[in-house]
Scaffold this active site. Structure first.
Site, PDB file in Angstrom:
ATOM      1  CE1 TYR A 166     102.869  68.224 -64.314  1.00 29.78           C
ATOM      2  CE2 TYR A 166     100.714  69.174 -63.863  1.00 29.78           C
ATOM      3  CZ  TYR A 166     102.027  69.332 -64.239  1.00 29.78           C
ATOM      4  OH  TYR A 166     102.514  70.581 -64.535  1.00 29.78           O
ATOM      5  CE  LYS A 170     105.005  69.747 -61.844  1.00 27.47           C
ATOM      6  NZ  LYS A 170     106.375  70.292 -62.001  1.00 27.47           N
ATOM      7  NE  ARG A 207     100.633  71.791 -72.242  1.00 29.99           N
ATOM      8  CZ  ARG A 207     101.710  72.172 -71.584  1.00 29.99           C
ATOM      9  NH1 ARG A 207     101.605  72.819 -70.459  1.00 29.99           N
ATOM     10  NH2 ARG A 207     102.916  71.905 -72.032  1.00 29.99           N
ATOM     11  CE1 TYR A 225      89.066  67.026 -77.006  1.00 31.21           C
ATOM     12  CE2 TYR A 225      90.473  67.352 -75.102  1.00 31.21           C
ATOM     13  CZ  TYR A 225      90.303  66.962 -76.418  1.00 31.21           C
ATOM     14  OH  TYR A 225      91.378  66.494 -77.137  1.00 31.21           O
ATOM     15  N   PRO A 296      89.187  69.622 -64.715  1.00 34.51           N
ATOM     16  CG  PRO A 296      91.095  70.384 -63.622  1.00 34.51           C
ATOM     17  CD  PRO A 296      90.643  69.601 -64.823  1.00 34.51           C
TER      18      PRO A 296
HETATM   19  N1  UDP Z   1      90.518  71.094 -74.300  1.00 34.99           N
HETATM   20  C1  UDP Z   1      89.651  71.124 -75.383  1.00 34.99           C
HETATM   21  N2  UDP Z   1      90.122  70.747 -76.611  1.00 34.99           N
HETATM   22  C2  UDP Z   1      91.409  70.350 -76.817  1.00 34.99           C
HETATM   23  C3  UDP Z   1      92.300  70.318 -75.701  1.00 34.99           C
HETATM   24  C4  UDP Z   1      91.812  70.685 -74.469  1.00 34.99           C
HETATM   25  O1  UDP Z   1      88.481  71.492 -75.242  1.00 34.99           O
HETATM   26  O2  UDP Z   1      91.759  70.028 -77.939  1.00 34.99           O
HETATM   27  C5  UDP Z   1      90.023  71.516 -72.977  1.00 34.99           C
HETATM   28  C6  UDP Z   1      90.288  70.522 -71.845  1.00 34.99           C
HETATM   29  O3  UDP Z   1      89.212  69.601 -71.741  1.00 34.99           O
HETATM   30  C7  UDP Z   1      90.376  71.440 -70.639  1.00 34.99           C
HETATM   31  C8  UDP Z   1      90.978  72.729 -71.211  1.00 34.99           C
HETATM   32  O4  UDP Z   1      90.755  72.668 -72.611  1.00 34.99           O
HETATM   33  O5  UDP Z   1      89.102  71.726 -70.115  1.00 34.99           O
HETATM   34  C9  UDP Z   1      92.457  72.880 -70.943  1.00 34.99           C
HETATM   35  O6  UDP Z   1      93.090  71.672 -71.247  1.00 34.99           O
HETATM   36  P1  UDP Z   1      94.662  71.499 -71.316  1.00 34.99           P
HETATM   37  O7  UDP Z   1      94.923  70.115 -71.804  1.00 34.99           O
HETATM   38  O8  UDP Z   1      95.277  72.613 -72.079  1.00 34.99           O
HETATM   39  O9  UDP Z   1      95.223  71.601 -69.813  1.00 34.99           O
HETATM   40  P2  UDP Z   1      94.597  71.540 -68.343  1.00 34.99           P
HETATM   41  O10 UDP Z   1      94.326  72.961 -67.995  1.00 34.99           O
HETATM   42  O11 UDP Z   1      93.331  70.712 -68.348  1.00 34.99           O
HETATM   43  O12 UDP Z   1      95.679  70.920 -67.541  1.00 34.99           O
END
Ligand code: UDP
Length: 335
Positions: A166, A170, A207, A225, A296
């Site tokens: 991705y 991009k 997400r 997470y 990140p």
């Molecule tokens: N995250 C989390 N629990 C979830 C889904 C995501 O803690 O059920 C965390 C993930 O590890 C990241 C942030 O939330 O640090 C945003 O994750 P997302 O998948 O929404 O998109 P990203 O910004 O990483 O592309």
């Protein structure tokens, strides 16, 4: 500058029109009196997102994989001969959530690279006056070493990791826009989209906010997470649509790359607590899980350029946007 200064009675092609952001762009442009031709292969988009537009005589939706260059060219030929012109292409087709693009890695890198080139090559040959806007991403900054991230920061991206299909695609998409702008004289614009939320997100896409909403609906604790200290900023969809279309409409937007997002920054742990509170649950109803690879640590847009170029500012406070989104998904929210 108003969106309508440019967008009235325009012919606009939107790739990924039945996705989360694409469907809101379609709706907004139709409301402003434009003709909108949506293209989607429904790999992660959902027909339901644009079903309500079906009766609008200015709306048309085609099922097409835009990585099939022959099929794409035939479709664009058909659209051009039917409407006589294409004023703008908004290229929003791509899986966008980490689980979504990791399920479809090849489709993801092709739609952002090959299909970006195919669209621009066709425009160059058939409609060189059209504007082209590419949906870039804050993922272009990778795990950023500069905070907040301005457009001038080149990023810190792993070229070969779970997010690369991705992030790097991009970034290549941006390169392709730059080549067509500098070398071939087309009008290309890039919006770098930071985390955006609102109605019509796919609740199963993994997400953070869709995941939390799904867990709230099921009465489960929210899964955070890592230790939840990583940060994100969240832009409500209506604010994002306003920014994207202002960039598309701007007389000064050609060749520009602009961050769009909400600079309010929250740790993931705070995000979970706020979601629980808005849903009227105990703030600490949270469960911790291991942090995914290459997640990140920090992300927050520097939107100085958007403020100056587009006179744009996000207006919707996080808790207010969450109330709208949760209500959309049938959750009883607290004020
Ligand atoms: N995250 C989390 N629990 C979830 C889904 C995501 O803690 O059920 C965390 C993930 O590890 C990241 C942030 O939330 O640090 C945003 O994750 P997302 O998948 O929404 O998109 P990203 O910004 O990483 O592309």
């Amino acid at each position: 500058m108003q969106i309508e200064d440019f967008f009235t009675s325009k012919v606009v092609v939107i790739t990924g029109a039945s996705g989360f952001i694409g469907s809101h762009l379609s709706e907004r442009l139709l409301a402003a009196g434009n003709r909108v031709i949506g293209v989607d292969n429904f790999i992660t988009g959902n027909r339901k997102n644009t079903e309500h537009l079906a009766q609008n005589p200015h709306w048309e939706l085609f099922e097409q994989d835009i990585c099939d260059t022959q099929g794409l060219n035939a479709l664009l030929d058909k659209i051009l001969s039917k409407y006589d012109r294409i004023d703008m292409v908004l290229h929003f087709a791509s899986p966008a959530s980490p689980p979504g693009y990791q399920r479809h890695p090849r489709e993801t890198y092709l739609v952002n690279s090959l299909a970006t080139d195919s669209l621009l090559a066709w425009l160059r040959g058939h409609s060189p006056e059209s504007r082209f806007l590419f949906a870039g991403t804050s993922e272009a900054y990778g795990n950023p070493q500069v905070h907040p991230q301005p457009e001038t920061y080149w990023g810190n991206v792993n070229p070969n990791g779970p997010r690369s299909c991705y992030d790097e695609a991009k970034r290549l998409g941006e390169t392709i826009c730059g080549v067509y702008d500098r070398d071939f004289g087309l009008d290309t614009r890039i919006v770098r989209i930071f985390n955006t939320y609102g109605p019509r997100m796919d609740l199963a896409d993994g997400r953070i906010l869709p995941q939390f909403i799904q867990e709230i609906r099921r009465g489960q604790p929210l899964t955070v997470y890592g230790d939840g200290s990583q940060t994100r900023s969240y832009c409500f969809i209506d604010d994002l649509v306003e920014a994207v279309l202002r960039l598309a409409a701007s007389p000064d937007g050609a060749g520009q790359t602009v961050n769009c997002g909400n600079p309010g920054e929250y740790t993931v742990l705070q995000t979970a607590q706020i979601c629980n509170q808005v849903a009227g649950r105990a703030a600490e109803m949270i469960e911790f899980r291991p942090l995914p690879t290459d997640d990140p640590l920090r992300r927050r847009p520097d939107i100085t350029k958007a403020r100056q170029l587009l006179s744009w500012e996000p207006k919707v406070a996080f808790a207010d946007g969450l109330r709208v989104m949760m209500t959309h998904y049938g959750i009883d929210v607290k004020n």
